[in-house]
Design a protein around this motif. Structure first.
Motif, PDB file in Angstrom:
ATOM      1  N   ASP A 284       0.874  -1.174   0.000  1.00 56.25           N
ATOM      2  CA  ASP A 284       0.000   0.000   0.000  1.00 56.25           C
ATOM      3  C   ASP A 284       0.914   1.228   0.000  1.00 56.25           C
ATOM      4  N   ASP A 285       0.845   2.042  -1.035  1.00 59.44           N
ATOM      5  CA  ASP A 285       1.757   3.184  -1.184  1.00 59.44           C
ATOM      6  C   ASP A 285       1.766   4.117   0.020  1.00 59.44           C
ATOM      7  N   ARG A 286       0.676   4.156   0.761  1.00 61.56           N
ATOM      8  CA  ARG A 286       0.623   5.028   1.941  1.00 61.56           C
ATOM      9  C   ARG A 286       1.590   4.568   3.020  1.00 61.56           C
ATOM     10  N   PHE A 287       1.969   3.278   2.981  1.00 59.59           N
ATOM     11  CA  PHE A 287       2.807   2.710   4.034  1.00 59.59           C
ATOM     12  C   PHE A 287       4.097   2.099   3.471  1.00 59.59           C
ATOM     13  N   ALA A 288       4.557   2.655   2.376  1.00 55.31           N
ATOM     14  CA  ALA A 288       5.722   2.082   1.687  1.00 55.31           C
ATOM     15  C   ALA A 288       7.019   2.838   1.939  1.00 55.31           C
ATOM     16  N   GLU A 289       6.944   4.018   2.528  1.00 56.01           N
ATOM     17  CA  GLU A 289       8.124   4.884   2.596  1.00 56.01           C
ATOM     18  C   GLU A 289       9.274   4.270   3.394  1.00 56.01           C
ATOM     19  N   GLY A 290       8.973   3.559   4.476  1.00 57.09           N
ATOM     20  CA  GLY A 290      10.039   2.941   5.271  1.00 57.09           C
ATOM     21  C   GLY A 290      10.853   1.962   4.453  1.00 57.09           C
ATOM     22  N   THR A 291      10.165   1.088   3.736  1.00 55.21           N
ATOM     23  CA  THR A 291      10.832   0.102   2.882  1.00 55.21           C
ATOM     24  C   THR A 291      11.520   0.789   1.705  1.00 55.21           C
ATOM     25  N   LYS A 292      10.820   1.723   1.089  1.00 55.72           N
ATOM     26  CA  LYS A 292      11.341   2.437  -0.077  1.00 55.72           C
ATOM     27  C   LYS A 292      12.628   3.193   0.265  1.00 55.72           C
ATOM     28  N   SER A 293      12.694   3.763   1.464  1.00 56.33           N
ATOM     29  CA  SER A 293      13.874   4.527   1.866  1.00 56.33           C
ATOM     30  C   SER A 293      15.057   3.621   2.193  1.00 56.33           C
ATOM     31  N   PHE A 294      14.773   2.361   2.531  1.00 54.93           N
ATOM     32  CA  PHE A 294      15.854   1.443   2.912  1.00 54.93           C
ATOM     33  C   PHE A 294      16.537   0.802   1.707  1.00 54.93           C
ATOM     34  N   ILE A 295      15.790   0.475   0.687  1.00 52.37           N
ATOM     35  CA  ILE A 295      16.322  -0.286  -0.452  1.00 52.37           C
ATOM     36  C   ILE A 295      17.582   0.344  -1.064  1.00 52.37           C
ATOM     37  N   PRO A 296      17.655   1.671  -1.271  1.00 55.52           N
ATOM     38  CA  PRO A 296      18.895   2.248  -1.815  1.00 55.52           C
ATOM     39  C   PRO A 296      20.114   2.021  -0.920  1.00 55.52           C
ATOM     40  N   LEU A 297      19.889   1.831   0.378  1.00 57.28           N
ATOM     41  CA  LEU A 297      21.001   1.580   1.296  1.00 57.28           C
ATOM     42  C   LEU A 297      21.680   0.248   0.997  1.00 57.28           C
ATOM     43  N   LEU A 298      20.917  -0.717   0.468  1.00 62.23           N
ATOM     44  CA  LEU A 298      21.505  -1.992   0.071  1.00 62.23           C
ATOM     45  C   LEU A 298      22.544  -1.777  -1.031  1.00 62.23           C
ATOM     46  N   LYS A 299      22.207  -0.916  -1.980  1.00 66.15           N
ATOM     47  CA  LYS A 299      23.133  -0.613  -3.076  1.00 66.15           C
ATOM     48  C   LYS A 299      24.389   0.069  -2.539  1.00 66.15           C
ATOM     49  N   GLU A 300      24.219   0.990  -1.577  1.00 71.05           N
ATOM     50  CA  GLU A 300      25.365   1.667  -0.972  1.00 71.05           C
ATOM     51  C   GLU A 300      26.300   0.660  -0.303  1.00 71.05           C
ATOM     52  N   MET A 301      25.713  -0.305   0.412  1.00 68.46           N
ATOM     53  CA  MET A 301      26.536  -1.312   1.086  1.00 68.46           C
ATOM     54  C   MET A 301      27.274  -2.183   0.083  1.00 68.46           C
TER      55      MET A 301
END
Length: 199
Positions: free
Chosen positions: A121-138
Motif C-alpha cells: 500500500d503506497d501510503r505505508f511504503a516509505e520505510g521500505t522504499k527509503s531502505f532499499i537504496p542503502l543496500l546498493k550503498e553497502m
C-alpha cells in the motif's frame, strides 16, 4: 513490521516497562496479530543481542493505519510502517556500518529479510522504499548483501534492482533457514560418489 513490534514490546518489558503495539496484541482475527509467545521469543533475541554486543535498532516512531505519525501506538490502532525518525536512524546506522567495515580486509555480510511495513500500500511504503537504496550503498562499499525471498525480493525489484545486491533469494524464508544448521526441507542434497541426488 511484526518482528519489530514483538522486539519493541519485549525490549520495553525487559527494561521493566511495557509498550503498546495496539490491536496487534489484542485482536487475534487480524493478520498483524502478535501472539505473546512471539514476545517471549523476542525477549530471548533481545537478551542474546545484548550479551553479544549486537546493536539492536528498533523503530522510535510509526505510521499508523490512519496515516498519522506517532511515537506510541494506541490500543485501538495498528502500526503500518516506520516513521521518518526511524528511517533516519536506520540510514545513519547503516552508513556508520559502511564507514566502519568497508575498509576491513575481511568481507562483511548483511542479510536483509522482510519489509518495514505494509509496503504494498503506497501510503505505508516509505520505510521500505527509503531502505532499499542503502543496500546498493553497502554493496558498492564491498559489503556482501543478501536479500530474502518473498517480500524482501519484491521490494528490491520494486524500488531498486537485483544488481544492487550480491544475491537475492527466490523463496520466502530461505535466507533465515540458510543461517541455521537445519536442512531446508524442500532441498536436501546427498553426496554419493561425487553425485548429487536431490530429494
Amino acid at each position: 513490521g511484526s518482528l519489530a513490534m514483538a522486539l519493541k514490546k519485549a525490549s520495553a518489558q525487559l527494561d521493566g516497562g511495557d509498550f503498546s503495539i495496539g490491536r496487534a496484541e489484542s485482536d487475534s482475527s487480524i493478520k498483524a496479530f502478535i501472539d505473546m509467545k512471539r514476545v517471549k521469543q523476542a525477549k530471548r533475541i533481545v537478551k542474546l543481542c545484548h550479551s553479544m554486543h549486537v546493536d539492536l535498532v528498533l523503530p522510535s516512531d510509526f505510521i499508523l493505519e490512519t496515516g498519522e505519525v506517532a511515537e506510541t501506538i494506541p490500543q485501538d490502532k495498528l502500526q503500518m510502517d516506520i516513521g521518518p525518525k526511524s528511517q533516519k536512524a536506520i540510514a545513519g546506522k547503516i552508513r556508520e556500518y559502511i564507514r566502519q567495515y568497508s575498509s576491513l580486509d575481511t568481507k562483511s555480510v548483511v542479510f536483509y529479510n522482510g519489509v518495514f511495513g505494509k509496503f504494498e500500500d503506497d501510503r505505508f511504503a516509505e520505510g521500505t522504499k527509503s531502505f532499499i537504496p542503502l543496500l546498493k550503498e553497502m554493496t558498492k562499499a564491498g559489503i556482501l548483501t543478501y536479500v530474502g525471498g518473498g517480500e524482501g525480493r519484491l521490494a528490491l525489484v520494486k524500488y531498486g534492482s537485483l544488481e544492487d545486491v550480491t544475491h537475492a533469494f527466490t523463496c520466502g524464508g530461505t535466507i533465515l533457514k540458510s543461517l541455521t544448521d537445519y536442512h531446508i526441507s524442500y532441498l536436501k542434497a546427498m553426496y554419493i560418489q561425487n553425485t548429487v541426488i536431490l530429494k
